[in-house]
Write an enzyme that holds these catalytic residues in place. Structure first.
Site, mmCIF file in Angstrom:
data_model
loop_
_atom_site.group_PDB
_atom_site.id
_atom_site.type_symbol
_atom_site.label_atom_id
_atom_site.label_comp_id
_atom_site.label_asym_id
_atom_site.label_seq_id
_atom_site.Cartn_x
_atom_site.Cartn_y
_atom_site.Cartn_z
ATOM 1 N N LYS A 31 0.834 -1.210 0.000
ATOM 2 C CA LYS A 31 0.000 0.000 0.000
ATOM 3 C C LYS A 31 0.867 1.258 0.000
ATOM 4 O O LYS A 31 0.656 2.183 -0.772
ATOM 5 C CB LYS A 31 -0.926 0.017 1.232
ATOM 6 N N THR A 32 1.836 1.258 0.910
ATOM 7 C CA THR A 32 2.680 2.449 1.014
ATOM 8 C C THR A 32 3.516 2.608 -0.252
ATOM 9 O O THR A 32 3.718 3.709 -0.750
ATOM 10 C CB THR A 32 3.568 2.347 2.273
ATOM 11 N N ASP B 61 -1.950 7.698 4.034
ATOM 12 C CA ASP B 61 -1.540 6.333 4.393
ATOM 13 C C ASP B 61 -2.142 6.003 5.765
ATOM 14 O O ASP B 61 -2.435 6.916 6.546
ATOM 15 C CB ASP B 61 0.003 6.279 4.462
ATOM 16 N N GLU B 62 -2.333 4.729 6.051
ATOM 17 C CA GLU B 62 -2.861 4.286 7.350
ATOM 18 C C GLU B 62 -4.206 4.960 7.663
ATOM 19 O O GLU B 62 -4.450 5.419 8.778
ATOM 20 C CB GLU B 62 -1.876 4.602 8.489
ATOM 21 N N GLN C 227 -5.542 -3.386 10.850
ATOM 22 C CA GLN C 227 -4.448 -2.730 11.563
ATOM 23 C C GLN C 227 -4.901 -1.451 12.248
ATOM 24 O O GLN C 227 -4.090 -0.566 12.532
ATOM 25 C CB GLN C 227 -3.305 -2.423 10.600
ATOM 26 N N ARG D 133 5.219 -7.423 10.930
ATOM 27 C CA ARG D 133 6.418 -6.597 10.713
ATOM 28 C C ARG D 133 7.586 -7.468 10.271
ATOM 29 O O ARG D 133 8.582 -6.990 9.768
ATOM 30 C CB ARG D 133 6.837 -5.833 11.998
HETATM 31 P P1 ATP Z 1 1.667 -2.190 5.983
HETATM 32 O O1 ATP Z 1 0.241 -2.633 5.968
HETATM 33 O O2 ATP Z 1 2.458 -2.928 6.975
HETATM 34 O O3 ATP Z 1 1.801 -0.713 6.042
HETATM 35 P P2 ATP Z 1 2.049 -2.015 3.132
HETATM 36 O O4 ATP Z 1 0.844 -2.604 2.514
HETATM 37 O O5 ATP Z 1 2.122 -0.550 3.181
HETATM 38 O O6 ATP Z 1 2.270 -2.660 4.559
HETATM 39 P P3 ATP Z 1 4.613 -1.856 1.882
HETATM 40 O O7 ATP Z 1 5.367 -1.446 3.070
HETATM 41 O O8 ATP Z 1 4.317 -0.856 0.841
HETATM 42 O O9 ATP Z 1 3.285 -2.603 2.339
HETATM 43 O O10 ATP Z 1 5.312 -3.075 1.163
HETATM 44 C C1 ATP Z 1 5.790 -4.197 1.906
HETATM 45 C C2 ATP Z 1 7.077 -4.694 1.290
HETATM 46 O O11 ATP Z 1 6.813 -5.322 0.051
HETATM 47 C C3 ATP Z 1 8.074 -3.593 1.001
HETATM 48 O O12 ATP Z 1 9.359 -4.083 1.233
HETATM 49 C C4 ATP Z 1 7.857 -3.328 -0.463
HETATM 50 O O13 ATP Z 1 9.003 -2.770 -1.069
HETATM 51 C C5 ATP Z 1 7.566 -4.714 -0.989
HETATM 52 N N1 ATP Z 1 6.741 -4.717 -2.213
HETATM 53 C C6 ATP Z 1 5.545 -4.143 -2.368
HETATM 54 N N2 ATP Z 1 5.057 -4.362 -3.603
HETATM 55 C C7 ATP Z 1 5.974 -5.109 -4.243
HETATM 56 C C8 ATP Z 1 6.063 -5.674 -5.566
HETATM 57 N N3 ATP Z 1 5.104 -5.503 -6.469
HETATM 58 N N4 ATP Z 1 7.166 -6.378 -5.853
HETATM 59 C C9 ATP Z 1 8.141 -6.555 -4.949
HETATM 60 N N5 ATP Z 1 8.120 -6.063 -3.704
HETATM 61 C C10 ATP Z 1 7.053 -5.354 -3.353
HETATM 62 MG MG MG Z 2 2.252 0.778 4.807
#
Ligand code: ATP
Ligand code: MG
Length: 679
Positions: A32-33, A218-219, A249, A610
């Site tokens: 997402k981020t 975000d969040e 979350q 995490r």
């Molecule tokens: P959270 O809910 O914990 O905030 P999130 O959904 O925001 O998580 P991110 O932090 O954006 O997730 O991504 C998690 C990990 O996966 C990061 O290391 C990111 O670089 C990697 N990632 C995300 N999308 C891809 C992708 N398409 N290919 C490879 N790695 C990815």
């Molecule tokens: Mg995130």
């Protein structure tokens, strides 16, 4: 040109989305981020001016990281001017330009918990002699809750079922008047006042809607009503709002966060494009399965199916320890072993816990073992007394109306203005309704004060005046701060008051650390001012003193220690989730309320997710509480993780245990758990 090929099709369609409301509702680690970051980069590359982009994150650290990632994608020049901020820093920005319309001056002070408490205690004392400091905390909690719901002092209604609400109704208006007189606002005001400004002044509302053409949050699951209102105001008209979050979350209900904001987004913003992400890129299969198994026990949630293409990875270990000390040594043993075995660095490890006080035993042993670590949260650097003393000087120099800070330093270090004189000064100021600073400036009018005290007051006033002039020179901010510290001789005062010379030295070093913090600020700010510096430290939500700052965190490869709440959004190759016990997680405050148990379970889910490669869950058999040993029970969340994913290691047993013994112990553990919770 940055490459959108590193996104999966759903992520790409979100990143390429240009106009209209967009909701990205997806589980942990699904990117997402990353999507927000790529969307910003894409907008910039499409020629959208950087200043039209607004991204709101939850912590300063998250904001910094996002800015850095965008800069990596498009370069520093293209990214210049975009606003990536926390809610609070965004509001300070808006208020700095327009707070005059609410009757404040733009050099306002921002009061954090300790200043607020001081003020509330003072007001309670005026109302009655019987109020305790616990009352002050309770009243403050209610005022804060009211502000988060946009309930102003005049609208606040006491509630029959809550005895302290009547007291709150009396204190709240007085508290607001005092803040106004001191030209100060508290953290909740930052948001509430911004909303009021935008609601009352359509020219401002139009201006900001026009300015922030592209908005991202975000969040989003953790927004509370005032944040929600702010976003609705800003996004109104163009509705170009993109929010991302995960209802699983949502962990800030205790601060008024309302998960309905994300669940009702489509209703609130008709025409919303909804994108779901289901692939987790962060964690190994075992970790993800454990997280999914725990969170599915929550009833009220949107069902999600998160999967990963990475293998199942290593087992999750549950380390059953003797006590807090044993828990810390088990962690350290694993850090040593994993560093060696998997060639990891200290920065790859995080120790997470439910309450900040759990960090003590880890800190002690990490220090003893000479392992570098950074502590996020806990007693924040800027909350330390000696640091607050210096900050109080800076605030008074900037905003002499700030009476909480003024009273803090009037006789600190001791300059011969004794308590009874201070009492007289306060009383004179109150009865004549002349602000304290003016009373001090015209001390010749003060009745009943001897010449020595009057002379001391004059010296104090002239010191402040002198530094007001000196701090106006932006290029000499650091030198001026150094001159101020030297002139005040605060170090001498600390050595005089503090018996333990080591503690004294640390406190003096902390004061000197403010100089480093100033140096970092100067490096980063194109137009540095004293006001900008104070603003930065007033909003510091992590321990971002000079020493523990982002840059140095990277250079000092260090283990991270932080609470589960602070760990939101972050990831680490190896995670130790400490204190997996009833009373810690779930926290004892929530055990009898199912609603809160769900929130604790979400916290547990945040903690588990995490971890990228390895997850250790730890628990102790007993812990010391007020000096007495107390028996502990394993957290109910452990029993929600399928047995096959969890390897139990009992530290009390010899390390060379046979696999059979291992299984017996795990079985015993689970049958105990079943007896405890009957499932
Ligand atoms: P959270 O809910 O914990 O905030 P999130 O959904 O925001 O998580 P991110 O932090 O954006 O997730 O991504 C998690 C990990 O996966 C990061 O290391 C990111 O670089 C990697 N990632 C995300 N999308 C891809 C992708 N398409 N290919 C490879 N790695 C990815
Ligand atoms: Mg995130």
């Amino acid at each position: 040109m940055f490459d959108l090929n590193n996104l999966n099709p759903q992520q790409r369609s979100a990143a390429l989305h240009q106009k209209g409301p967009l909701l990205l509702l997806a589980g942990a680690g699904s990117g997402k981020t990353r999507v927000i970051t790529c969307r910003i980069a894409n907008l910039l590359q499409q020629g959208v001016p950087a200043h039209q982009i607004l991204a709101v994150t939850f912590t300063n650290k998250a904001a910094r990281e996002m800015r850095e990632r965008v800069q990596e994608l498009v370069g520093k020049t293209d990214a210049k001017g975009m606003i990536i901020a926390t809610f609070h820093s965004l509001c300070v920005r808006i208020l700095k330009s327009h707070i005059e319309r609410l009757g404040f001056k733009n050099n306002f002070s921002i009061y954090a918990a300790a200043d607020q408490q001081r003020l509330i205690r003072e007001l309670l004392r005026e109302l009655s002699n019987e109020s305790s400091s616990a009352d002050a905390e309770q009243v403050l909690w209610r005022i804060s809750g009211a502000k988060n719901r946009l309930v102003t002092a005049s609208d606040y209604q006491p509630n029959d079922r809550d005895p302290l609400s009547a007291l709150t109704a009396m204190v709240y208006p007085r508290y607001q008047s005092a803040l106004k007189a001191y030209n100060a606002v508290d953290f909740d005001d930052l948001l509430m006042f911004t909303v009021q400004l935008l609601e009352q002044h359509t020219d401002l509302l139009d201006h900001y809607r026009e300015l922030f053409q592209y908005q991202m949050v975000d969040e989003y699951q953790d927004t509370n009503p005032v944040q929600y209102r702010l976003l609705r105001l800003l996004a109104g008209g163009h509705n170009n709002l993109c929010v991302v979050g995960d209802d699983d979350q949502s962990i800030y209900a205790f601060r008024g966060a309302d998960v309905a904001n994300i669940l009702d987004f489509e209703k609130d913003f008709p025409g919303t494009k909804v994108i779901k992400l289901e692939q987790n890129y962060r964690s190994s299969g075992n970790i993800l399965n454990a997280a999914n198994a725990v969170i599915k026990n929550n009833q009220k949630r949107r069902e999600k199916s998160l999967w990963t293409s990475s293998g199942s990875g290593t087992d999750i270990e549950y380390l059953l320890c003797e006590d807090s000390e044993d828990e810390a040594s088990q962690v350290i043993e694993r850090i040593h072993a994993e560093r060696y075995r998997s060639k990891l660095s200290y920065g790859d490890f995080a120790i997470l816990y439910r309450t900040n006080s759990q960090s003590r035993s880890f800190e002690e042993q990490l220090r003893y073992e000479n392992i570098p670590y950074v502590l996020i949260g806990g007693q924040q650097f800027y909350d330390r007394k000696e640091v607050k003393d210096v900050i109080a000087y800076l605030r008074v120099i900037l905003n002499p109306a700030d009476e909480v800070s003024l009273l803090r330093i009037l006789n600190y270090p001791k300059r011969g203005i004794g308590e009874s004189s201070i009492d007289k000064i306060i009383r004179y100021s109150a009865s004549s309704t002349i602000p304290l600073w003016k009373v001090l400036k015209d001390s010749c009018n003060l009745p009943d004060i001897n010449d020595k005290t009057r002379a001391a007051i004059t010296t104090f006033v002239s010191l402040i005046n002198r530094f007001q002039k000196r701090f106006k020179q932006p290029l000499r901010l650091r030198e001026t701060l150094q001159e101020l510290l030297a002139e005040l001789k605060l170090a001498d005062e600390i050595y005089r008051q503090e018996k333990d010379p080591l503690v004294a030295r640390r406190r003096v070093e902390n004061q000197e650390e403010i100089l480093n913090s100033m140096a970092t600020y100067l490096e980063r700010s194109p137009q540095p001012t004293l006001s900008g510096f104070i603003e930065r430290i007033s909003l510091a939500d992590d321990d971002s003193s000079g020493r523990n700052d982002k840059e140095s965190q990277l250079s000092v490869d260090a283990v991270t220690l932080m609470s589960l709440h602070s760990s939101k959004g972050l990831e680490f190759p190896v995670v130790f989730l400490a204190g997996m016990e009833e009373g810690f997680l779930p926290h004892k405050k929530s055990i009898y309320e199912t609603f809160d148990i769900d929130e604790e379970r979400r916290l547990c889910y945040v903690g588990i997710t995490r971890a990228q490669k390895q997850l250790f869950l730890l628990g102790a058999r007993q812990r010391r509480k007020y000096g007495k040993l107390e028996q502990r029970e394993p957290s109910r969340f452990l029993s929600e993780i399928p047995e096959a994913l969890l390897k139990t290691v009992d530290s009390a047993r010899p390390p060379a245990s046979t696999p059979e013994q291992e299984t017996v112990s795990a079985n015993n553990f689970f049958s105990n758990m079943n007896q405890l919770f009957g499932d």
